[in-house]
Design a protein around this motif. Structure first.
Motif, PDB file in Angstrom:
ATOM      1  N   LYS A 153      32.629  37.204  45.455  1.00  0.00           N
ATOM      2  CA  LYS A 153      33.433  36.050  45.066  1.00  0.00           C
ATOM      3  C   LYS A 153      34.324  36.425  43.885  1.00  0.00           C
ATOM      4  CE  LYS A 153      29.702  32.942  46.484  1.00  0.00           C
ATOM      5  NZ  LYS A 153      28.740  31.897  46.065  1.00  0.00           N
ATOM      6  N   GLY A 154      35.619  36.218  44.045  1.00  0.00           N
ATOM      7  CA  GLY A 154      36.532  36.523  42.960  1.00  0.00           C
ATOM      8  C   GLY A 154      37.178  37.893  43.123  1.00  0.00           C
ATOM      9  N   PRO A 155      37.803  38.403  42.040  1.00  0.00           N
ATOM     10  CA  PRO A 155      38.517  39.686  42.078  1.00  0.00           C
ATOM     11  C   PRO A 155      37.597  40.861  42.385  1.00  0.00           C
ATOM     12  CG  PRO A 155      39.072  38.416  40.101  1.00  0.00           C
ATOM     13  CD  PRO A 155      37.881  37.744  40.729  1.00  0.00           C
ATOM     14  N   ASP A 156      38.232  41.988  42.752  1.00  0.00           N
ATOM     15  CA  ASP A 156      37.456  43.193  43.040  1.00  0.00           C
ATOM     16  C   ASP A 156      36.841  43.791  41.782  1.00  0.00           C
ATOM     17  OD1 ASP A 156      37.893  43.103  45.760  1.00  0.00           O
ATOM     18  OD2 ASP A 156      39.688  44.352  45.675  1.00  0.00           O
ATOM     19  N   SER A 157      37.440  43.528  40.630  1.00  0.00           N
ATOM     20  CA  SER A 157      36.934  44.077  39.371  1.00  0.00           C
ATOM     21  C   SER A 157      35.956  43.107  38.721  1.00  0.00           C
ATOM     22  CB  SER A 157      38.100  44.344  38.412  1.00  0.00           C
ATOM     23  OG  SER A 157      37.617  44.643  37.110  1.00  0.00           O
ATOM     24  N   ALA A 158      34.767  43.597  38.421  1.00  0.00           N
ATOM     25  CA  ALA A 158      33.775  42.754  37.747  1.00  0.00           C
ATOM     26  C   ALA A 158      34.272  42.311  36.385  1.00  0.00           C
ATOM     27  CB  ALA A 158      32.459  43.519  37.596  1.00  0.00           C
ATOM     28  N   ALA A 159      35.050  43.171  35.709  1.00  0.00           N
ATOM     29  CA  ALA A 159      35.558  42.836  34.385  1.00  0.00           C
ATOM     30  C   ALA A 159      36.491  41.628  34.437  1.00  0.00           C
ATOM     31  CB  ALA A 159      36.288  44.033  33.781  1.00  0.00           C
ATOM     32  N   ASP A 160      37.238  41.474  35.538  1.00  0.00           N
ATOM     33  CA  ASP A 160      38.127  40.319  35.669  1.00  0.00           C
ATOM     34  C   ASP A 160      37.322  39.033  35.804  1.00  0.00           C
ATOM     35  OD1 ASP A 160      40.363  41.917  35.518  1.00  0.00           O
ATOM     36  OD2 ASP A 160      40.623  42.078  37.688  1.00  0.00           O
ATOM     37  N   VAL A 161      36.207  39.097  36.536  1.00  0.00           N
ATOM     38  CA  VAL A 161      35.348  37.922  36.678  1.00  0.00           C
ATOM     39  C   VAL A 161      34.695  37.602  35.338  1.00  0.00           C
ATOM     40  CG1 VAL A 161      33.516  36.847  38.028  1.00  0.00           C
ATOM     41  CG2 VAL A 161      34.903  38.649  39.053  1.00  0.00           C
ATOM     42  N   VAL A 162      34.312  38.633  34.610  1.00  0.00           N
ATOM     43  CA  VAL A 162      33.726  38.440  33.280  1.00  0.00           C
ATOM     44  C   VAL A 162      34.727  37.761  32.355  1.00  0.00           C
ATOM     45  CG1 VAL A 162      32.963  39.651  31.192  1.00  0.00           C
ATOM     46  CG2 VAL A 162      32.039  40.300  33.416  1.00  0.00           C
ATOM     47  N   ASP A 163      36.007  38.194  32.400  1.00  0.00           N
ATOM     48  CA  ASP A 163      37.036  37.571  31.571  1.00  0.00           C
ATOM     49  C   ASP A 163      37.122  36.077  31.847  1.00  0.00           C
ATOM     50  OD1 ASP A 163      37.726  39.912  30.343  1.00  0.00           O
ATOM     51  OD2 ASP A 163      39.472  40.309  31.597  1.00  0.00           O
ATOM     52  N   THR A 164      37.081  35.713  33.131  1.00  0.00           N
ATOM     53  CA  THR A 164      37.175  34.306  33.518  1.00  0.00           C
ATOM     54  C   THR A 164      36.004  33.503  32.973  1.00  0.00           C
ATOM     55  OG1 THR A 164      38.388  34.843  35.548  1.00  0.00           O
ATOM     56  CG2 THR A 164      37.274  32.713  35.475  1.00  0.00           C
ATOM     57  N   CYS A 165      34.804  34.045  33.126  1.00  0.00           N
ATOM     58  CA  CYS A 165      33.608  33.323  32.670  1.00  0.00           C
ATOM     59  C   CYS A 165      33.561  33.204  31.149  1.00  0.00           C
ATOM     60  CB  CYS A 165      32.355  34.017  33.186  1.00  0.00           C
ATOM     61  SG  CYS A 165      32.072  33.809  34.961  1.00  0.00           S
ATOM     62  N   LEU A 166      33.942  34.257  30.441  1.00  0.00           N
ATOM     63  CA  LEU A 166      33.937  34.198  28.985  1.00  0.00           C
ATOM     64  C   LEU A 166      34.998  33.223  28.471  1.00  0.00           C
ATOM     65  CD1 LEU A 166      33.396  37.939  28.014  1.00  0.00           C
ATOM     66  CD2 LEU A 166      31.793  36.059  27.673  1.00  0.00           C
ATOM     67  N   ALA A 167      36.122  33.116  29.192  1.00  0.00           N
ATOM     68  CA  ALA A 167      37.170  32.185  28.789  1.00  0.00           C
ATOM     69  C   ALA A 167      36.672  30.746  28.843  1.00  0.00           C
ATOM     70  CB  ALA A 167      38.398  32.354  29.684  1.00  0.00           C
ATOM     71  N   ARG A 168      35.756  30.479  29.770  1.00  0.00           N
ATOM     72  CA  ARG A 168      35.206  29.124  29.884  1.00  0.00           C
ATOM     73  C   ARG A 168      34.338  28.771  28.682  1.00  0.00           C
ATOM     74  NH1 ARG A 168      35.436  27.702  35.499  1.00  0.00           N
ATOM     75  NH2 ARG A 168      34.396  25.741  34.960  1.00  0.00           N
ATOM     76  N   LEU A 169      33.921  29.796  27.938  1.00  0.00           N
ATOM     77  CA  LEU A 169      33.075  29.555  26.763  1.00  0.00           C
ATOM     78  C   LEU A 169      33.871  29.571  25.458  1.00  0.00           C
ATOM     79  CD1 LEU A 169      29.975  31.807  27.567  1.00  0.00           C
ATOM     80  CD2 LEU A 169      30.175  29.346  27.857  1.00  0.00           C
ATOM     81  N   ALA A 170      35.194  29.679  25.583  1.00  0.00           N
ATOM     82  CA  ALA A 170      36.046  29.914  24.413  1.00  0.00           C
ATOM     83  C   ALA A 170      35.892  28.846  23.336  1.00  0.00           C
ATOM     84  CB  ALA A 170      37.506  30.016  24.842  1.00  0.00           C
ATOM     85  N   THR A 171      35.540  27.639  23.705  1.00  0.00           N
ATOM     86  CA  THR A 171      35.427  26.570  22.712  1.00  0.00           C
ATOM     87  C   THR A 171      33.996  26.322  22.286  1.00  0.00           C
ATOM     88  OG1 THR A 171      35.282  24.887  24.456  1.00  0.00           O
ATOM     89  CG2 THR A 171      37.479  25.435  23.620  1.00  0.00           C
ATOM     90  N   GLN A 172      33.056  27.183  22.740  1.00  0.00           N
ATOM     91  CA  GLN A 172      31.635  26.967  22.459  1.00  0.00           C
ATOM     92  C   GLN A 172      31.154  27.859  21.329  1.00  0.00           C
ATOM     93  OE1 GLN A 172      29.902  24.559  24.075  1.00  0.00           O
ATOM     94  NE2 GLN A 172      31.835  24.079  25.091  1.00  0.00           N
ATOM     95  N   SER A 173      30.289  27.343  20.495  1.00  0.00           N
ATOM     96  CA  SER A 173      29.596  28.080  19.445  1.00  0.00           C
ATOM     97  C   SER A 173      30.558  29.005  18.673  1.00  0.00           C
ATOM     98  CB  SER A 173      28.435  28.877  20.051  1.00  0.00           C
ATOM     99  OG  SER A 173      27.593  29.389  19.053  1.00  0.00           O
ATOM    100  N   LEU A 174      30.166  30.277  18.500  1.00  0.00           N
ATOM    101  CA  LEU A 174      30.972  31.211  17.716  1.00  0.00           C
ATOM    102  C   LEU A 174      32.113  31.817  18.530  1.00  0.00           C
ATOM    103  CD1 LEU A 174      28.144  33.136  15.838  1.00  0.00           C
ATOM    104  CD2 LEU A 174      29.441  31.158  15.082  1.00  0.00           C
TER     105      LEU A 174
END
Length: 211
Positions: A189-210
């Motif tokens: 599910k998502g792009p061929d690069s795992a790092a691209d999926v990681v970028d998307t998921c981390l962006a969803r946390l951009a307003t959370q905690s630190l």
């Protein structure tokens, strides 16, 4: 003959040479197994296959691993250790969310290049690690170890104590985001690069905690 009293004691904080060699051997066998899993599939690969390809007997194999499901642990841990190392080395002026993404991408690319494995070929192996009951416990254990490893690194980057609740929460959220991203990527599910999926998921946390 040297007496026990005169023998040099091992330096504190450093693993014994036998432990270092054991870890190196476990990693070597894990990489041999990874190539077999990729070529033949996890289910079709037997312990006999792994031992033979690694050039060791079954008795020797079982000195290092409890069973086939345990072989993947050193392999999975390579990536998480590389991510932690890259994050620790990331310049302190880089925003934390960017540092997490950048360090993961760099660690992934470096590990794959060093081991000579194509990223897309790892999908079936990671999918097996995340979905097969026999491997799921190993996968989660490696993730827990990674989360623990992130805490002092995040504490140092944010100037907080490792006992700070926000630090622990941030480590847990960041690690969970990467774990979920990896599982989504492994499932195709998502792009061929795992790092691209990681970028998307981390962006969803951009307003959370630190983050």
């Amino acid at each position: 003959m040297t007496s026990k009293r005169n023998r040099a004691a091992p330096a504190p904080g450093r693993p014994a040479l036998s432990a270092t060699r054991r870890a190196a051997t476990r990693r070597e066998v894990a990489m041999v197994a990874a190539h077999l899993f990729i070529e033949n599939g996890y289910t079709a690969t037997t312990v006999d296959d792994i031992a033979a390809a690694a050039g060791m007997g079954l008795r020797t194999f079982y000195r290092y691993f409890a069973g086939k499901e345990d072989v993947v642990a050193p392999l999975l841990a390579i990536g998480t250790q590389a991510w932690a190392d890259e994050l620790a080395a990331c310049p302190p002026d880089v925003p934390l969310r960017e540092a997490l993404s950048r360090s993961y991408r760099t660690a992934t690319a470096g590990t794959l290049a060093a081991e000579g494995i194509a990223e897309t070929s790892l999908r079936p192996l990671v999918r097996a690690a995340t979905q097969l009951p026999a491997l799921r416990a190993t996968w989660l254990r490696v993730q827990h170890d990674c989360e623990t490893r992130l805490i002092p690194i995040l504490a140092a980057r944010t100037g907080r104590s490792a006992d700070d609740l926000d630090v622990a929460l941030t480590a847990a959220m960041a690690n969970t985001a990467v774990r979920l991203a990896t599982e989504l990527w492994a499932a195709g599910k998502g792009p061929d690069s795992a790092a691209d999926v990681v970028d998307t998921c981390l962006a969803r946390l951009a307003t959370q905690s630190l983050l």
